[in-house]
Design an enzyme around this catalytic site. Sequence first.
Site, mmCIF file in Angstrom:
data_model
loop_
_atom_site.group_PDB
_atom_site.id
_atom_site.type_symbol
_atom_site.label_atom_id
_atom_site.label_comp_id
_atom_site.label_asym_id
_atom_site.label_seq_id
_atom_site.Cartn_x
_atom_site.Cartn_y
_atom_site.Cartn_z
ATOM 1 N N ARG A 167 -8.828 2.632 -3.903
ATOM 2 C CA ARG A 167 -7.368 2.699 -4.056
ATOM 3 C C ARG A 167 -6.894 2.644 -5.517
ATOM 4 O O ARG A 167 -5.821 2.125 -5.818
ATOM 5 C CB ARG A 167 -6.667 1.597 -3.237
ATOM 6 C CG ARG A 167 -6.952 1.653 -1.764
ATOM 7 C CD ARG A 167 -6.431 2.936 -1.100
ATOM 8 N NE ARG A 167 -7.001 3.100 0.225
ATOM 9 C CZ ARG A 167 -8.086 3.831 0.496
ATOM 10 N NH1 ARG A 167 -8.697 4.504 -0.458
ATOM 11 N NH2 ARG A 167 -8.564 3.929 1.705
ATOM 12 N N SER A 217 -0.638 -0.372 4.577
ATOM 13 C CA SER A 217 -1.384 -1.611 4.357
ATOM 14 C C SER A 217 -0.904 -2.278 3.070
ATOM 15 O O SER A 217 -0.916 -1.660 2.005
ATOM 16 C CB SER A 217 -2.876 -1.326 4.249
ATOM 17 O OG SER A 217 -3.344 -0.901 5.504
ATOM 18 N N GLU A 288 -2.302 -3.891 -2.318
ATOM 19 C CA GLU A 288 -2.512 -2.446 -2.522
ATOM 20 C C GLU A 288 -1.195 -1.841 -3.026
ATOM 21 O O GLU A 288 -1.169 -0.940 -3.839
ATOM 22 C CB GLU A 288 -2.903 -1.824 -1.172
ATOM 23 C CG GLU A 288 -3.201 -0.351 -1.246
ATOM 24 C CD GLU A 288 -3.776 0.187 0.063
ATOM 25 O OE1 GLU A 288 -4.599 -0.487 0.711
ATOM 26 O OE2 GLU A 288 -3.383 1.309 0.438
HETATM 27 C C1 LIG Z 1 2.923 4.141 7.278
HETATM 28 C C2 LIG Z 1 2.053 4.230 6.062
HETATM 29 C C3 LIG Z 1 0.684 4.437 6.220
HETATM 30 C C4 LIG Z 1 -0.146 4.515 5.093
HETATM 31 N N1 LIG Z 1 -1.489 4.758 5.272
HETATM 32 C C5 LIG Z 1 -2.279 4.901 4.195
HETATM 33 C C6 LIG Z 1 -3.685 5.178 4.356
HETATM 34 O O1 LIG Z 1 -4.205 5.333 5.459
HETATM 35 N N2 LIG Z 1 -4.439 5.288 3.233
HETATM 36 C C7 LIG Z 1 -3.913 5.163 1.979
HETATM 37 O O2 LIG Z 1 -4.653 5.290 0.997
HETATM 38 N N3 LIG Z 1 -2.602 4.883 1.800
HETATM 39 C C8 LIG Z 1 -1.782 4.762 2.866
HETATM 40 N N4 LIG Z 1 -0.446 4.474 2.683
HETATM 41 C C9 LIG Z 1 0.066 4.206 1.320
HETATM 42 C C10 LIG Z 1 0.621 5.440 0.590
HETATM 43 O O3 LIG Z 1 1.088 6.401 1.505
HETATM 44 C C11 LIG Z 1 -0.392 6.091 -0.334
HETATM 45 O O4 LIG Z 1 -0.834 5.195 -1.317
HETATM 46 C C12 LIG Z 1 0.164 7.342 -1.014
HETATM 47 O O5 LIG Z 1 -0.885 8.024 -1.632
HETATM 48 C C13 LIG Z 1 1.247 7.050 -2.028
HETATM 49 O O6 LIG Z 1 1.858 8.291 -2.356
HETATM 50 P P1 LIG Z 1 3.380 8.329 -2.838
HETATM 51 O O7 LIG Z 1 3.717 9.718 -3.204
HETATM 52 O O8 LIG Z 1 4.242 7.694 -1.831
HETATM 53 O O9 LIG Z 1 3.257 7.422 -4.137
HETATM 54 P P2 LIG Z 1 4.316 6.335 -4.655
HETATM 55 O O10 LIG Z 1 4.356 5.197 -3.698
HETATM 56 O O11 LIG Z 1 5.595 6.990 -4.986
HETATM 57 O O12 LIG Z 1 3.606 5.863 -5.998
HETATM 58 C C14 LIG Z 1 2.394 5.148 -5.978
HETATM 59 C C15 LIG Z 1 1.978 4.850 -7.428
HETATM 60 O O13 LIG Z 1 1.671 6.069 -8.087
HETATM 61 C C16 LIG Z 1 2.523 6.283 -9.219
HETATM 62 N N5 LIG Z 1 2.807 7.716 -9.225
HETATM 63 C C17 LIG Z 1 3.237 8.463 -8.173
HETATM 64 N N6 LIG Z 1 3.310 9.751 -8.517
HETATM 65 C C18 LIG Z 1 2.938 9.814 -9.821
HETATM 66 C C19 LIG Z 1 2.806 10.889 -10.761
HETATM 67 N N7 LIG Z 1 3.078 12.158 -10.442
HETATM 68 N N8 LIG Z 1 2.392 10.586 -12.023
HETATM 69 C C20 LIG Z 1 2.107 9.319 -12.379
HETATM 70 N N9 LIG Z 1 2.212 8.264 -11.541
HETATM 71 C C21 LIG Z 1 2.616 8.521 -10.278
HETATM 72 C C22 LIG Z 1 3.718 5.378 -8.992
HETATM 73 O O14 LIG Z 1 4.315 4.985 -10.213
HETATM 74 C C23 LIG Z 1 3.078 4.205 -8.261
HETATM 75 O O15 LIG Z 1 2.462 3.333 -9.176
HETATM 76 C C24 LIG Z 1 0.403 4.381 3.789
HETATM 77 C C25 LIG Z 1 1.786 4.172 3.650
HETATM 78 C C26 LIG Z 1 2.606 4.115 4.759
HETATM 79 C C27 LIG Z 1 4.081 3.928 4.577
#
Ligand SMILES: Cc1cc2nc3c(=O)[nH]c(=O)nc-3n(C[C@H](O)[C@H](O)[C@H](O)COP(=O)(O)OP(=O)(O)OC[C@H]3O[C@@H](n4cnc5c(N)ncnc54)[C@H](O)[C@@H]3O)c2cc1C
Length: 292
Positions: A167, A217, A288
């Site tokens: 992660r 999570s 996480e």
């Molecule tokens: C219902 C649910 C289920 C989930 N299941 C999983 C799972 O099975 N496995 C898993 O790994 N995760 C899971 N997640 C967590 C999440 O979806 C992942 O970590 C996902 O990859 C985050 O993507 P995001 O676009 O929402 O990032 P964000 O939450 O918007 O950002 C995450 C981090 O990345 C940074 N960031 C985002 N985009 C950029 C960019 N372009 N440049 C620089 N920094 C950036 C942000 O500043 C932050 O620190 C789940 C979440 C939910 C709500």
Amino acid sequence: MQIEKNVSLKKYNSWQVGGEAEYFVLPENMEQMREAEAFAKTNNLQITVIGSGSNVLVPDHGIKGLVICTKKFRGLHCSQEENRLFIECMAGEPKFALMKAFLKENLPPAIFLSGLPGDVGGGLVMNAGISEGLKPREFVEICDWLEVLRDGEVHRYHNKDLDWSYRHCRGWEPGIIVRASFSWPLEDRQDNLKQKTKDFSKTRWQRQPLDLPSCGSTFVNPSKDKSAGYYIEKAGLKGFQIGDAAVSEKHANFIVNLGNAKAADIKQVIEHIQQSVREQFRVDLRTEVRFL
Ligand SMILES: Cc1cc2nc3c(=O)[nH]c(=O)nc-3n(C[C@H](O)[C@H](O)[C@H](O)COP(=O)(O)OP(=O)(O)OC[C@H]3O[C@@H](n4cnc5c(N)ncnc54)[C@H](O)[C@@H]3O)c2cc1C
């Protein structure tokens, strides 16, 4: 491109909590992204990047500086070369789109990507994936390179130059991830892949409280044999609630927003879980979720 002031971030994160961004922008292409970065530099503003906000806790007092949200920063291109599928995409492309591109060629990355929320950029930063024993199951296994915008210039980092772990992906910062390339061998085509991805999404709905706002999570699993959810449930914390933030009855590693939770409520639930699990099992649970 419009740079707005005092924009509520509630609809830009999956917990649906938090205050306002001092400045907020949704760039749609590289030119606008450069413009946004230059605006922050000229005005001496700190930049915070979010994708779908599905892994962040936005504080109730909001975020100072410029929040760049990549939700409209889209574009995806597929090609085939030397018996490999290549997918180049912009950071704001949803993982769902990446999943569909692999699925179209019946390639196995579609399985772990199915049902993963958020955008490609967030997926790279988090090395998003699943714990089931599939191959591939994390971003590190499918990413060839990513590109980062820093001070007006784009820098490319190849997979091997980055420091990937559970992660996490490091070694590209500081900057804004703007584009990435993914690939997989075409000879690895599988039968029934569409059904497998559907089954996988169905299992998520059965195991996770997807009907309520959450961040997935909350804690990283502390070891391979025991999950964070195992310790939280053993500590008797399922259903534990502060304000409208509660430990899910369905999946103990999920903290759900029952309606009007504040970021402070969620933070307190997180701290209470960490303290209880430490006291009862001498296990430190690391989040996480990222605190912005
Ligand atoms: C219902 C649910 C289920 C989930 N299941 C999983 C799972 O099975 N496995 C898993 O790994 N995760 C899971 N997640 C967590 C999440 O979806 C992942 O970590 C996902 O990859 C985050 O993507 P995001 O676009 O929402 O990032 P964000 O939450 O918007 O950002 C995450 C981090 O990345 C940074 N960031 C985002 N985009 C950029 C960019 N372009 N440049 C620089 N920094 C950036 C942000 O500043 C932050 O620190 C789940 C979440 C939910 C709500």
